[in-house]
Design an enzyme around this catalytic site. Structure first.
Site, PDB file in Angstrom:
ATOM      1  NE  ARG A   1     -11.069 101.757 -46.475  1.00 18.15           N
ATOM      2  CZ  ARG A   1      -9.951 102.582 -46.456  1.00 18.15           C
ATOM      3  NH1 ARG A   1      -9.053 101.754 -45.652  1.00 18.15           N
ATOM      4  NH2 ARG A   1      -9.627 103.608 -46.793  1.00 18.15           N
TER       5      ARG A   1
ATOM      6  CG  HIS B   1     -10.528 105.621 -39.594  1.00 17.10           C
ATOM      7  ND1 HIS B   1      -9.942 104.591 -39.435  1.00 17.10           N
ATOM      8  CD2 HIS B   1     -10.058 106.557 -40.462  1.00 17.10           C
ATOM      9  CE1 HIS B   1      -8.958 104.650 -40.064  1.00 17.10           C
ATOM     10  NE2 HIS B   1      -8.609 105.871 -40.746  1.00 17.10           N
TER      11      HIS B   1
ATOM     12  CG  HIS C   1      -5.207 108.667 -38.482  1.00 19.91           C
ATOM     13  ND1 HIS C   1      -4.645 108.986 -39.579  1.00 19.91           N
ATOM     14  CD2 HIS C   1      -6.021 107.540 -39.209  1.00 19.91           C
ATOM     15  CE1 HIS C   1      -4.774 108.488 -40.909  1.00 19.91           C
ATOM     16  NE2 HIS C   1      -5.700 107.787 -40.673  1.00 19.91           N
TER      17      HIS C   1
ATOM     18  CG  ASP D   1      -4.449 103.081 -47.226  1.00 21.68           C
ATOM     19  OD1 ASP D   1      -4.522 102.870 -45.884  1.00 21.68           O
ATOM     20  OD2 ASP D   1      -5.502 103.705 -47.579  1.00 21.68           O
TER      21      ASP D   1
ATOM     22  CD  GLU E   1      -3.763 104.697 -39.601  1.00 22.61           C
ATOM     23  OE1 GLU E   1      -5.029 104.200 -39.777  1.00 22.61           O
ATOM     24  OE2 GLU E   1      -3.384 105.184 -40.967  1.00 22.61           O
TER      25      GLU E   1
HETATM   26  C1  GLA Z   1      -6.454 105.108 -43.013  1.00 18.71           C
HETATM   27  C2  GLA Z   1      -7.013 104.453 -44.131  1.00 18.71           C
HETATM   28  C3  GLA Z   1      -6.696 105.439 -45.363  1.00 18.71           C
HETATM   29  C4  GLA Z   1      -7.329 106.719 -45.291  1.00 18.71           C
HETATM   30  C5  GLA Z   1      -6.759 107.154 -44.205  1.00 18.71           C
HETATM   31  C6  GLA Z   1      -7.616 108.664 -43.809  1.00 18.71           C
HETATM   32  O1  GLA Z   1      -5.124 105.366 -42.933  1.00 18.71           O
HETATM   33  O2  GLA Z   1      -6.559 103.115 -44.300  1.00 18.71           O
HETATM   34  O3  GLA Z   1      -7.423 104.792 -46.367  1.00 18.71           O
HETATM   35  O4  GLA Z   1      -8.855 106.572 -44.977  1.00 18.71           O
HETATM   36  O5  GLA Z   1      -7.282 106.491 -43.047  1.00 18.71           O
HETATM   37  O6  GLA Z   1      -7.608 109.503 -44.555  1.00 18.71           O
END
Ligand code: GLA
Length: 386
Positions: free
Chosen positions: A112, A137, A211, A283, A351
């Site tokens: 983000r 993304h 991803h 996350d 990631e």
């Molecule tokens: C990343 C983001 C998550 C989500 C995924 C895709 O991992 O941090 O919040 O948006 O991508 O779904």
């Protein structure tokens, strides 16, 4: 001399017989192979190909040129049974229209950017806000939705694919014409290596990643709660309610994010740690423990182990962080080759990346790329069994 010639002839005959009579035996000296086939046509009429890479020991990786997406990774368990350990779809339309970034290349910016804004060299840039108030993304049409140009690569110990894409100046609001190359190589040591390089003609920001959603028990085999995670990360970047880092580098000690000793994923995902509650699971960007902020050496960042199958995946990277995401937004509406629905906890992503929102966080390692520089980043997912 004649004896020597005879023994050479005998050896050649033995090798030829092995090739002709034992085609499935895949002896160690056999090189890997690459197979290409048409995968489909996008809604915009672009042809998409699928490449199947198979290494000398039979590990198999499928990649489609749409999004440079890894659609399948087949590896053996401790008894030699193969399973596909990544989530994915069986058709192009699903990748085009409803993919939560399964297996794809993310760009220009992984994760983000707050409020879809950043300032570079005194100039403010505005991006699409496609994730609540933030940009995620790469925006509305990121690298995950581009058809990449592919060239096959083969050497003595690996088979691979070189993918290129040129992102025009101001595409999705990002400055600079960006020439990007992503090389996937499947080595005979059961490693999937991903090398990213890029150049720009104007100062810009760049933070690509892949991803893939991993489940070492096999895609669709149920949750990853019983898989065990170790990470070389002594800090993480806590987030606000919109998943933007607060700017702090917080110690993992005493939190759900402490994987410095191997831990089951289930309890961490279900913990009432306030950060896990915000993320609806994990996350978060974990900060790899490096010798110094300038240390860009290839290091072992994460090790995932599935006690049931014996499969292990190590993730090595030159990047400073890894976004660990436990599929928290999967709600049972998507399913892949197994036909079984994907739900929260059906997989985990690693990631490898610079930290989220770095363009707005002066204390984070910089994601700026200037003309004359070459961006380089490498990640290896290495598969083993116990
Ligand atoms: C990343 C983001 C998550 C989500 C995924 C895709 O991992 O941090 O919040 O948006 O991508 O779904």
């Amino acid at each position: 001399m004649r004896g020597l010639a005879r023994s050479v002839v005998v050896r050649i005959v033995v090798v030829l017989v092995a090739i002709l009579v034992l085609p499935g035996a895949n002896p160690a000296w056999a090189a890997g192979k690459i197979q290409k086939k048409a995968y489909g046509t996008t809604a915009h009429g672009e042809a998409v190909d699928e490449y199947t890479l198979t290494n000398a020991s039979g590990m198999e990786v499928k990649i489609i040129t749409f999004g440079g997406t890894v659609t399948s990774i087949k590896v053996p368990d401790r008894d030699g049974n193969m399973a596909n350990v990544v989530l994915g779809f069986t058709d192009l339309k699903s990748y085009e229209t409803r993919s939560p970034y399964f297996g794809c290349i993310i760009g220009r910016y992984g994760n983000r950017i707050a409020k879809g804004k950043f300032t570079l060299e005194g100039q403010e840039y505005t991006l699409a806000t496609n994730n609540g108030p933030n940009s995620l993304h790469g925006g509305n049409v990121g690298f995950d939705k581009k058809v990449w140009a592919a060239t096959e690569i083969k050497d003595a110990s690996s088979v691979g694919l070189s993918l290129t894409y040129t992102s025009p100046d101001m595409e999705e609001g990002y400055p600079g014409t960006l020439h990007v190359k992503v090389v996937y190589a499947l080595t005979d040591k059961d490693e999937l290596k991903i090398d990213y390089t890029a150049t720009t003609d104007k100062a810009t920001v760049f933070n690509p990643t892949n991803h893939s959603y991993f489940n070492l028990g096999g895609e669709g085999s149920g949750p990853i709660y019983d898989e065990v995670l170790w990470m070389a990360a002594d800090k993480f970047t806590p987030v606000d309610s919109t998943l933007i880092p607060t700017g702090a580098l917080a110690p993992v000690a005493g939190t759900a994010f402490d994987f410095t000793v191997p831990k089951l994923l289930g309890p961490a995902i279900h913990s009432n740690d306030p950060q896990v509650v915000i993320g609806k699971g994990i996350d978060h960007n974990l900060v790899l423990t490096r010798r110094s902020p300038s240390d860009k050496s290839m290091m072992l960042g994460a090790r995932l182990y599935d006690p049931r199958s014996g499969r292990i995946m190590e993730t090595w990277t030159t990047e400073p962080g890894i976004q660990v995401y436990t599929g928290n937004f999967l709600d049972g509406s998507l399913y892949g080759p197994s036909g079984r629905a994907y739900r929260q906890g059906s997989a985990i992503t690693f990631e490898t990346q610079h930290f989220p929102d770095s363009p707005n966080q002066p204390n984070f390692p910089s994601t700026e790329l200037k003309p004359g520089q070459t961006f380089r980043s490498s990640t290896i997912h290495k598969f083993l069994v116990d």
